[in-house]
Design an enzyme around this catalytic site. Structure first.
Site, PDB file in Angstrom:
ATOM      1  N   CYS A 157      28.833  59.042  69.281  1.00 17.58           N
ATOM      2  CA  CYS A 157      28.167  60.189  68.665  1.00 17.58           C
ATOM      3  C   CYS A 157      27.370  60.958  69.699  1.00 17.58           C
ATOM      4  CB  CYS A 157      27.222  59.709  67.572  1.00 17.58           C
ATOM      5  SG  CYS A 157      28.084  59.003  66.190  1.00 17.58           S
ATOM      6  N   CYS A 205      22.576  62.783  77.107  1.00 16.72           N
ATOM      7  CA  CYS A 205      23.394  63.244  75.981  1.00 16.72           C
ATOM      8  C   CYS A 205      24.193  64.481  76.353  1.00 16.72           C
ATOM      9  CB  CYS A 205      22.476  63.539  74.798  1.00 16.72           C
ATOM     10  SG  CYS A 205      23.337  64.300  73.420  1.00 16.72           S
ATOM     11  N   LEU A 231      14.568  56.323  70.685  1.00  9.43           N
ATOM     12  CA  LEU A 231      13.382  55.981  71.482  1.00  9.43           C
ATOM     13  C   LEU A 231      13.699  56.051  72.988  1.00  9.43           C
ATOM     14  CD1 LEU A 231      10.448  55.129  71.068  1.00  9.43           C
ATOM     15  CD2 LEU A 231      11.213  52.749  71.082  1.00  9.43           C
ATOM     16  N   HIS A 232      14.549  55.175  73.447  1.00  9.09           N
ATOM     17  CA  HIS A 232      15.125  55.220  74.800  1.00  9.09           C
ATOM     18  C   HIS A 232      14.164  54.990  75.960  1.00  9.09           C
ATOM     19  CE1 HIS A 232      18.498  56.673  72.544  1.00  9.09           C
ATOM     20  NE2 HIS A 232      17.905  57.810  72.274  1.00  9.09           N
ATOM     21  N   CYS A 279      22.457  71.403  70.860  1.00  8.99           N
ATOM     22  CA  CYS A 279      21.131  70.853  70.558  1.00  8.99           C
ATOM     23  C   CYS A 279      20.131  71.349  71.590  1.00  8.99           C
ATOM     24  CB  CYS A 279      21.178  69.330  70.563  1.00  8.99           C
ATOM     25  SG  CYS A 279      19.593  68.590  70.103  1.00  8.99           S
ATOM     26  N   GLU A 318      31.362  67.373  65.992  1.00  7.59           N
ATOM     27  CA  GLU A 318      32.118  66.145  65.762  1.00  7.59           C
ATOM     28  C   GLU A 318      31.706  65.456  64.479  1.00  7.59           C
ATOM     29  OE1 GLU A 318      32.441  63.800  69.788  1.00  7.59           O
ATOM     30  OE2 GLU A 318      30.429  64.509  69.396  1.00  7.59           O
ATOM     31  N   GLY A 374      23.196  67.410  67.422  1.00 14.02           N
ATOM     32  CA  GLY A 374      22.045  68.126  66.896  1.00 14.02           C
ATOM     33  C   GLY A 374      20.883  67.249  66.495  1.00 14.02           C
ATOM     34  N   CYS A 385      18.271  65.938  75.729  1.00 15.34           N
ATOM     35  CA  CYS A 385      18.053  64.591  76.258  1.00 15.34           C
ATOM     36  C   CYS A 385      18.981  64.384  77.458  1.00 15.34           C
ATOM     37  CB  CYS A 385      18.351  63.545  75.192  1.00 15.34           C
ATOM     38  SG  CYS A 385      17.279  63.706  73.759  1.00 15.34           S
ATOM     39  N   CYS A 402      29.495  59.391  60.651  1.00 15.69           N
ATOM     40  CA  CYS A 402      28.455  59.972  61.489  1.00 15.69           C
ATOM     41  C   CYS A 402      28.667  61.485  61.490  1.00 15.69           C
ATOM     42  CB  CYS A 402      28.576  59.394  62.900  1.00 15.69           C
ATOM     43  SG  CYS A 402      27.400  60.119  64.055  1.00 15.69           S
TER      44      CYS A 402
END
Ligand code: SF4
Length: 384
Positions: free
Chosen positions: A346, A120, A227-228, A113, A93, A172, A117, A106
């Site tokens: 994103c 995601c 970070l999250h 990836c 994307e 990614g 995560c 973006c």
């Protein structure tokens, strides 16, 4: 017959070397680079100030080719999303976000990836492959000149720059595709290409520490860190890379990076997940965690997708969380949700593969991508 060299793969120094191989002086490389990256011209014959002999040499040996666009959607809020074909059933994307004083693109750096995560959807697809330089810079090239075309400027005309900022926050982990990413970054910054300032190019990483150090030496652009979480146990469960590079090391790496960065702060991205990382206690823990790192926070309302099992924190919770951070002196913004109607968040690909003019082709692509990415590919995710 030898394969044509794609000139979008070459950074400024490599283009000079390539022209040298053709017996041309370095200034020819600069002219060529301007035709490609500043005027969006891919046809060598149209590069009128290049000698005819050079144009002929290039026609037989080289090409300027960005990856093909599968779909192009414009949201009601102006956000524009392209789905880009990078071959063998892979798509990435590219999202353009227009604002009053700037236009941000973006871009993606990998197909899929490996970091995986939990929040995601890209991570859920697994890792397919690293993008080439032409596939990375080709997103900027394609988007800039498509946007100019929409404003009435044809290729070759000096149009007003549409993309003023670039964020590497698409699909990614850019630092796991280091060489190609840095080559693309150098083109973004080069005065004979896009001429973007380092402050306007942001690379977002989940925290690949050795590569953060390397980036600070080779091409220090603005840094964002996904970070999250406010402690290691929580981050281990959300960003598995944390097990390898825990928070104390990540904070130290951010401090080191800032010695070379074009901005005097790191942006921490924090995806707001209902009941997972969004309590007052988490916010207070975060304040302690980042005490020694000059930073800003960007709170991102989670964009749910079916397999995640996670929910978006409600707006009242997000505001309360932001209040604790800002009361502690941390600049905190809450990211507006943009382009929900085209699923433009994103890294949260739902992949609505749609091209109204080529239905047959679209259906074939959709089946292909569903095989590759799973049955949910092609569905629009409802935002509740
Ligand atoms: S958030 Fe970024 S690093 Fe994590 S899985 Fe998604 S694309 Fe990869």
């Amino acid at each position: 017959m030898t394969a044509l060299v794609n000139l979008l793969d070459l950074d400024p120094a490599q283009l000079i070397a390539y022209c040298g191989e053709l017996g041309e002086k370095p200034f020819r490389a600069k002219q060529l680079q301007r035709w490609i990256h500043q005027f969006g011209v891919s046809d060598f014959e149209a590069m009128t100030d290049l000698a005819k002999s050079l144009r002929e040499k290039l026609s037989g040996r080289a090409k300027v080719e960005a990856p093909a666009v599968i779909s192009d959607h414009i949201s009601t809020d102006g956000t524009r999303k392209w789905l880009i074909d990078v071959g063998q059933g892979n798509a990435v994307e590219t999202v353009f976000i227009p604002e009053e004083t700037r236009g941000t693109l973006c871009i993606s750096t990998q197909a899929g990836c490996a970091v995986n995560c939990r929040f995601c959807s890209t991570g859920k697809q697994g890792f397919s492959r690293n993008l080439t330089v032409s596939e990375i810079i080709g997103q900027l090239w394609m988007a800039e000149f498509e946007l100019r075309k929409s404003k009435g400027f044809a290729a070759g005309q000096k149009g007003e720059r549409q993309i003023t900022n670039v964020v590497m926050m698409g699909m990614g982990e850019p630092l796991l595709n280091f060489e190609q990413t840095v080559t693309a970054l150098k083109l973004m910054l080069d005065d004979n290409a896009y001429g973007l300032s380092r402050r306007r190019v942001t690379l977002s990483t989940s925290g690949v520490i050795p590569k953060m150090d390397q980036l600070s030496q080779e091409c220090a652009v603005a840094l964002a860190v996904s970070l999250h979480a406010s402690n290691d146990a929580l981050r281990d469960s959300l960003v598995p890379l944390n097990k390898k590079y825990p928070l104390a090391y990540l904070m130290a790496a951010c401090r080191r990076y800032l010695e070379f960065a074009p901005r005097d702060f790191v942006t921490f991205e924090y995806c707001m997940l209902d009941g997972v990382n969004d309590t007052d206690e988490h916010a207070r823990e975060l304040v302690e965690l980042v005490r020694t790192v000059p930073c800003k926070f960007n709170l991102i309302p989670f964009n749910p997708f079916p397999e995640s099992g996670l929910k978006r924190s409600n707006n009242i919770r997000i505001k309360a969380f932001a209040h604790i951070l800002s009361s502690a002196g941390l600049v905190t913004t809450i990211r507006k949700t943009r382009g929900d109607d085209i699923d433009a968040a994103c890294g949260q690909l739902a992949g609505e593969v749609q091209d109204r003019t080529r239905v047959q082709e679209r259906m074939q692509k959709q089946v292909e991508y569903q095989k590759k990415f799973g049955a949910n590919f092609g569905r629009i995710v409802e935002i509740t």
